[in-house]
Design a protein around this motif. Structure first.
Motif, short mmCIF file in Angstrom:
data_model
loop_
_atom_site.label_atom_id
_atom_site.label_comp_id
_atom_site.label_asym_id
_atom_site.label_seq_id
_atom_site.Cartn_x
_atom_site.Cartn_y
_atom_site.Cartn_z
N GLU A 349 0.92 -1.37 0.11
CA GLU A 349 -0.09 0.17 0.10
C GLU A 349 0.69 1.19 -0.01
O GLU A 349 2.13 1.26 0.45
CB GLU A 349 -0.95 0.05 1.19
CG GLU A 349 -2.10 -0.98 1.40
CD GLU A 349 -3.02 -0.78 2.20
OE1 GLU A 349 -2.90 0.33 2.75
OE2 GLU A 349 -3.64 -1.75 2.48
N ARG A 350 0.43 2.14 -0.70
CA ARG A 350 1.06 3.57 -0.71
C ARG A 350 0.09 4.54 -0.78
O ARG A 350 -0.80 4.76 -1.64
CB ARG A 350 2.14 3.65 -1.75
CG ARG A 350 2.84 5.08 -1.76
CD ARG A 350 3.94 5.16 -3.00
NE ARG A 350 4.54 6.29 -2.99
CZ ARG A 350 5.76 6.39 -2.29
NH1 ARG A 350 6.34 5.29 -1.61
NH2 ARG A 350 6.20 7.76 -2.16
N ASN A 351 0.06 5.58 0.34
CA ASN A 351 -1.00 6.48 0.34
C ASN A 351 -2.15 6.20 0.15
O ASN A 351 -3.17 6.72 -0.07
CB ASN A 351 -0.41 7.57 -0.78
CG ASN A 351 0.78 8.39 -0.70
OD1 ASN A 351 1.41 8.29 0.35
ND2 ASN A 351 1.20 8.65 -1.85
N GLY A 352 -2.49 5.06 1.19
CA GLY A 352 -3.92 4.55 1.25
C GLY A 352 -4.44 3.84 0.04
O GLY A 352 -5.58 3.36 0.19
N ARG A 353 -3.77 3.51 -0.90
CA ARG A 353 -4.28 2.90 -2.08
C ARG A 353 -3.30 1.46 -2.23
O ARG A 353 -1.84 1.38 -1.97
CB ARG A 353 -4.01 3.52 -3.25
CG ARG A 353 -4.80 4.79 -3.39
CD ARG A 353 -4.73 5.57 -4.86
NE ARG A 353 -5.05 4.46 -5.82
CZ ARG A 353 -5.17 4.72 -7.37
NH1 ARG A 353 -4.62 5.78 -7.47
NH2 ARG A 353 -5.12 3.50 -8.06
N ARG A 354 -3.84 0.62 -2.48
CA ARG A 354 -3.09 -1.09 -2.83
C ARG A 354 -2.75 -1.00 -4.27
O ARG A 354 -3.28 -0.59 -5.16
CB ARG A 354 -4.08 -1.89 -2.62
CG ARG A 354 -4.70 -2.13 -1.33
CD ARG A 354 -4.98 -3.41 -0.74
NE ARG A 354 -3.97 -4.16 -0.29
CZ ARG A 354 -4.27 -5.66 -0.01
NH1 ARG A 354 -5.04 -6.13 0.46
NH2 ARG A 354 -3.08 -6.23 0.15
N PHE A 355 -1.61 -1.53 -4.38
CA PHE A 355 -0.85 -1.72 -5.81
C PHE A 355 -0.42 -3.17 -5.84
O PHE A 355 -0.17 -4.03 -4.66
CB PHE A 355 0.39 -0.60 -5.90
CG PHE A 355 0.06 0.88 -6.06
CD1 PHE A 355 -0.40 1.18 -7.12
CD2 PHE A 355 -0.25 1.41 -4.55
CE1 PHE A 355 -0.56 2.67 -7.40
CE2 PHE A 355 -0.58 2.87 -4.86
CZ PHE A 355 -0.77 3.35 -6.20
N GLY A 356 -0.12 -3.78 -6.80
CA GLY A 356 0.55 -4.85 -7.08
C GLY A 356 1.83 -4.61 -7.32
O GLY A 356 2.45 -3.02 -7.04
N PHE A 357 2.93 -5.44 -7.60
CA PHE A 357 4.13 -5.17 -7.53
C PHE A 357 4.74 -6.28 -8.50
O PHE A 357 4.62 -7.26 -8.74
CB PHE A 357 4.80 -5.47 -6.22
CG PHE A 357 6.01 -4.36 -5.83
CD1 PHE A 357 5.76 -3.38 -5.38
CD2 PHE A 357 7.41 -4.98 -6.16
CE1 PHE A 357 6.78 -2.57 -5.03
CE2 PHE A 357 8.30 -4.12 -5.75
CZ PHE A 357 7.96 -2.90 -5.11
N GLY A 358 5.85 -5.42 -9.44
CA GLY A 358 6.28 -6.13 -10.34
C GLY A 358 7.86 -6.48 -10.22
O GLY A 358 8.22 -6.59 -9.21
N ALA A 359 8.61 -6.28 -11.24
CA ALA A 359 10.16 -6.43 -11.01
C ALA A 359 10.67 -5.24 -10.42
O ALA A 359 11.39 -4.40 -10.88
CB ALA A 359 10.87 -6.83 -12.35
N GLY A 360 10.83 -4.98 -9.06
CA GLY A 360 11.30 -4.02 -8.46
C GLY A 360 10.75 -2.88 -8.15
O GLY A 360 11.04 -1.70 -7.82
N GLY A 361 9.38 -2.61 -8.72
CA GLY A 361 8.50 -1.48 -8.82
C GLY A 361 7.32 -1.82 -8.41
O GLY A 361 6.44 -3.16 -8.82
N LEU A 362 6.49 -0.84 -8.20
CA LEU A 362 5.07 -0.89 -8.03
C LEU A 362 4.18 -0.95 -9.41
O LEU A 362 4.81 -0.65 -10.19
CB LEU A 362 4.45 0.26 -7.13
CG LEU A 362 4.25 1.45 -7.61
CD1 LEU A 362 3.44 2.01 -8.94
CD2 LEU A 362 4.02 2.70 -6.70
#
Length: 424
Positions: A349-362
């Protein structure tokens, strides 16, 4: 968006003053953002570079390389990008997967046997004693390393005995400054080589069971060693040969040459809101050969160079006719790679939002689908939306990064101007 980029690239920007004015006209919110920070004297400098598709990027720059200095900054000024190194290391790893030399779900122990029988702390950041350790439920995989789900720790995250053990074993992901006080804040003496780093890390317990939780870690540094073993060449030479040279990233590396000091910025730590120099160009730790190439936070780059990396991703592996990576490799690197074993509350999560994650980045989801990239500890930003072809890089130098909301507000400024372009 691609059409707007083509139009932007065709404008007559030979005159530097005209180019600056034109860039500020196209990206007024970004220009106000950059100028506002510098005019308030809370950062010495700031450089934004924004591009569309394969079009030439616009540069908006303000300030000087150091507070009170006379060297104006531009797209070729050198900055410490810290964790924006991670997507580059991640992309390099995925290129080896595309080459058939690695597999995404391959156990790490196939490459580095010392990681075959890992122990895990039962209590997070608890004692490193037998009663607080249990066997890993599953092997660490390459996927886990790419997505910070391997259960590895980080000196900037962990506390207590495990943090002390990391420092004692040289599991330090870089050096920030030659100043003694900075060493106390940011870590100890790093291991002598990537091989020693990996061997020392394998001796320590994990902080989480592999595959269960996103936990910021040294996993991309460890992938540097994986890349060395699998490719048969040093990690830094692999990056140079496979990414930096074909992308035209002529100012990116793990060390600043003495001849480039006049392009290098100063780095500042905010104490009580006052920027205090911790790494100035003429005495920088980056003038020395690093203990090893730190794949998680070791690179120095420029706004121009990092935009070239993002342009390659926006081109799905191609930049100006040069095939750097396959389309499949870029698609994999910029996709959500979280393992199926991830706990329901174990994501990012960042700033209250959920993200996926790839090769070293959101990896963006929903309205942010196509977004990929990461941030640096000194306030830098490197993001690309592969669906829109929108590239945005921000360079500045202050720590800690969350002292100002630069990394949250800059992408919003870019998005506001991009939306206006689309409507126009």
């Amino acid at each position: 968006m691609l059409g707007a980029g083509a139009v932007a690239a065709s404008l007559p920007f030979a005159d530097p003053l005209f180019a600056r004015e034109a860039a500020a006209t196209r990206w007024p919110t970004v220009a106000n953002f950059v100028n506002g920070y510098v005019e308030r004297d809370i950062v010495a400098c700031m450089v934004a570079r924004v591009g569309l598709g394969q079009g030439e990027a616009d540069t908006i720059a303000a300030g000087t390389r150091t507070f009170g200095g006379r060297g104006a900054v531009d797209a070729d000024t050198l900055f410490r990008i810290y964790s924006m190194t991670k997507p580059i290391t991640g992309m390099a790893t995925v290129m080896l997967i595309a080459d058939g030399l690695l597999e995404l779900d391959q156990p790490l122990a196939d490459v580095l046997p010392a990681f075959a029988n890992m122990q895990v702390q039962r209590r997070y950041d608890g004692p490193i004693t037998r009663d607080n350790l249990e066997p890993a439920a599953r092997p660490i995989t390459i996927r886990h390393l790419l997505t910070h789900t391997a259960g590895l720790g980080y000196t900037i995250i962990q506390d207590g005995p495990i943090s002390a053990a990391y420092r004692a074993n040289g599991i330090v992901p870089g050096k920030v400054s030659n100043m003694a006080i900075a060493q106390e804040i940011f870590g100890g003496q790093p291991a002598r080589s990537l091989a020693d780093f990996a061997d020392g890390l394998a001796e320590l317990p994990l902080v989480y069971q592999p595959g269960t939780r996103w936990s910021y870690s040294v996993s991309l540094d460890l992938l540097g060693r994986v890349i060395e073993v699998v490719s048969g060449q040093s990690f830094d030479s692999f990056l140079q040969e496979r990414i930096f040279t074909p992308c035209g990233m002529t100012s990116t590396g793990f060390r600043v040459a003495h001849g480039d000091v006049q392009r290098f910025t100063g780095n500042y730590f905010l104490l009580g809101g006052i920027p205090v120099p911790i790494d100035l160009p003429q005495s920088s730790v980056y003038l020395d050969e690093p203990a090893f190439p730190f794949g998680g936070a070791g690179l120095v780059s420029s706004a121009h160079d990092y935009d070239r990396f993002l342009q390659m991703l926006a081109g799905r592996g191609v930049i100006e006719g040069t095939q750097v990576a396959s389309e499949a490799a870029v698609a994999l690197a910029t996709s959500d790679l979280f393992p199926e074993t991830l706990a329901a509350n174990g994501g990012f999560e960042r700033n209250g939002r959920r993200f996926g994650f790839g090769a070293g980045g959101l990896v963006g989801t929903g309205a942010a689908a196509g977004l990929f990239g990461w941030f640096g500890a000194a306030g830098t930003v490197g993001l690309v939306n592969t669906n829109w072809g929108l590239r945005h890089t921000l360079m500045t130098q202050y720590m800690p990064a969350d002292a100002y909301d630069v990394q949250g507000d800059f992408p919003l400024a870019v998005a506001r101007d991009a939306a206006r372009m689309m409507q126009g």
